[in-house]
Design a protein around this motif. Structure first.
Motif, short mmCIF file in Angstrom:
data_model
loop_
_atom_site.label_atom_id
_atom_site.label_comp_id
_atom_site.label_asym_id
_atom_site.label_seq_id
_atom_site.Cartn_x
_atom_site.Cartn_y
_atom_site.Cartn_z
N LYS A 1 -8.36 -0.02 -4.33
CA LYS A 1 -8.73 1.38 -5.02
C LYS A 1 -7.59 2.09 -5.66
O LYS A 1 -7.99 2.76 -6.69
CB LYS A 1 -9.31 2.32 -4.14
N LEU A 2 -6.54 1.79 -5.62
CA LEU A 2 -5.39 2.59 -6.11
C LEU A 2 -4.96 1.96 -7.50
O LEU A 2 -4.46 2.45 -8.55
CB LEU A 2 -4.07 2.48 -5.16
N TYR B 1 -12.08 -9.63 -3.03
CA TYR B 1 -11.59 -8.41 -3.59
C TYR B 1 -11.56 -8.19 -5.24
O TYR B 1 -11.61 -9.55 -5.79
CB TYR B 1 -10.10 -8.08 -3.04
N ASP C 1 -8.08 -2.63 1.67
CA ASP C 1 -9.30 -1.94 1.14
C ASP C 1 -9.02 -0.70 0.42
O ASP C 1 -9.44 -0.30 -0.49
CB ASP C 1 -10.62 -1.54 2.34
N GLU C 2 -7.80 0.10 0.77
CA GLU C 2 -7.56 1.33 0.15
C GLU C 2 -6.73 0.67 -1.16
O GLU C 2 -6.60 1.43 -2.02
CB GLU C 2 -6.59 2.14 1.18
N LEU C 3 -5.88 -0.14 -0.87
CA LEU C 3 -5.09 -0.50 -1.87
C LEU C 3 -5.82 -1.19 -3.26
O LEU C 3 -5.37 -0.69 -4.47
CB LEU C 3 -4.11 -1.90 -1.54
N TYR D 1 0.80 -1.06 0.03
CA TYR D 1 0.09 0.01 0.21
C TYR D 1 0.95 1.36 0.05
O TYR D 1 0.62 2.22 -0.84
CB TYR D 1 -0.78 0.05 1.06
N LYS D 2 1.84 1.27 0.78
CA LYS D 2 2.66 2.55 0.88
C LYS D 2 3.52 2.63 -0.39
O LYS D 2 3.66 3.69 -0.74
CB LYS D 2 3.57 2.29 1.91
N SER E 1 1.05 3.73 -3.30
CA SER E 1 0.70 5.18 -3.09
C SER E 1 1.72 5.95 -3.51
O SER E 1 1.36 7.14 -4.20
CB SER E 1 0.47 5.29 -1.64
N CYS F 1 -4.02 -2.34 4.65
CA CYS F 1 -4.61 -1.56 4.08
C CYS F 1 -5.19 -2.02 2.70
O CYS F 1 -5.25 -1.25 1.66
CB CYS F 1 -3.98 -0.21 3.58
#
Length: 196
Positions: A124-125, A142, A120-122, A86-87, A90, A118
């Motif tokens: 979306k990226l 997912y 759920d956020e990943l 994720y990091k 991002s 993360c």
């Protein structure tokens, strides 16, 4: 937007399974390129004769050198420390706003996606792309784009064991990678003089 595949892993060492997976996804999704992204390995996890970050990057460079649509992404190795997808992604999305990233993972990773940091956020990226591997379910709730590809039951662990015990790795490793491993004495190998 440019379409870029990302294939992460330790690549300790990179083998033909990695190249096949990247190539199948590249063509199936009509990507512009696939980047191989070795993750950083903490120094305390090194085994005797193991490959350093620099050596793993060099092996990837040698493995992909014949293929202009493959490249090396050294972000995680350059950053060092524990790599969280994720990091990393991002930061890469900010660095390259005109790129759509396709994050390529094998069946074993698909099965454990729910445990990712993360997640759920990943999702979306980036667009996750899954490739089945033998012995995996490759199921998740997912959103993941599955690509059908020939499956090869090959792991870096098996190759390290073969190299350490003098077993054959012919057709399993790119020749340039095997040469580098033997020249550097990685994984318990020694250079055998030509003609023996």
């Amino acid at each position: 937007m440019k379409k870029v595949g990302l294939l992460g892993g330790t690549f300790n060492p990179p083998h033909i399974g990695h190249l096949m997976m990247a190539n199948e996804v590249l063509h199936a999704l009509d990507l512009d390129e696939v980047r191989f992204m070795p993750n950083a390995i903490p120094p305390h996890k090194f085994a005797p004769h193991d490959a350093s970050d620099v050596e793993r990057l060099e092996m990837v460079r040698r493995a992909i050198s014949p293929y202009p649509y493959f490249s090396v992404e050294s972000y995680e190795v350059d950053k060092g420390g524990v790599s969280y997808s994720y990091k990393t992604l991002s930061a890469m999305c900010i660095r390259e706003p005109n790129v759509k990233f396709y994050f390529i993972i094998g069946g074993d990773m698909i099965d454990s996606l729910h445990t990712w940091y993360c997640i759920d956020e990943l999702v979306k990226l980036v667009q996750f792309v899954g490739v089945k591997r033998p012995g995996t379910e490759a199921t998740t709730e997912y959103p993941i784009l599955m690509v059908e590809a020939p499956q090869i039951d090959l792991s870096s662990t098996l190759l390290r064991e073969r190299l350490a015990t003098g077993g054959t790795v012919t057709f399993l490793l790119p020749e340039a990678v095997e040469t580098f491993i033997r020249e550097e004495g990685l994984y318990g190998t020694r250079t055998v003089p030509s003609g023996d």
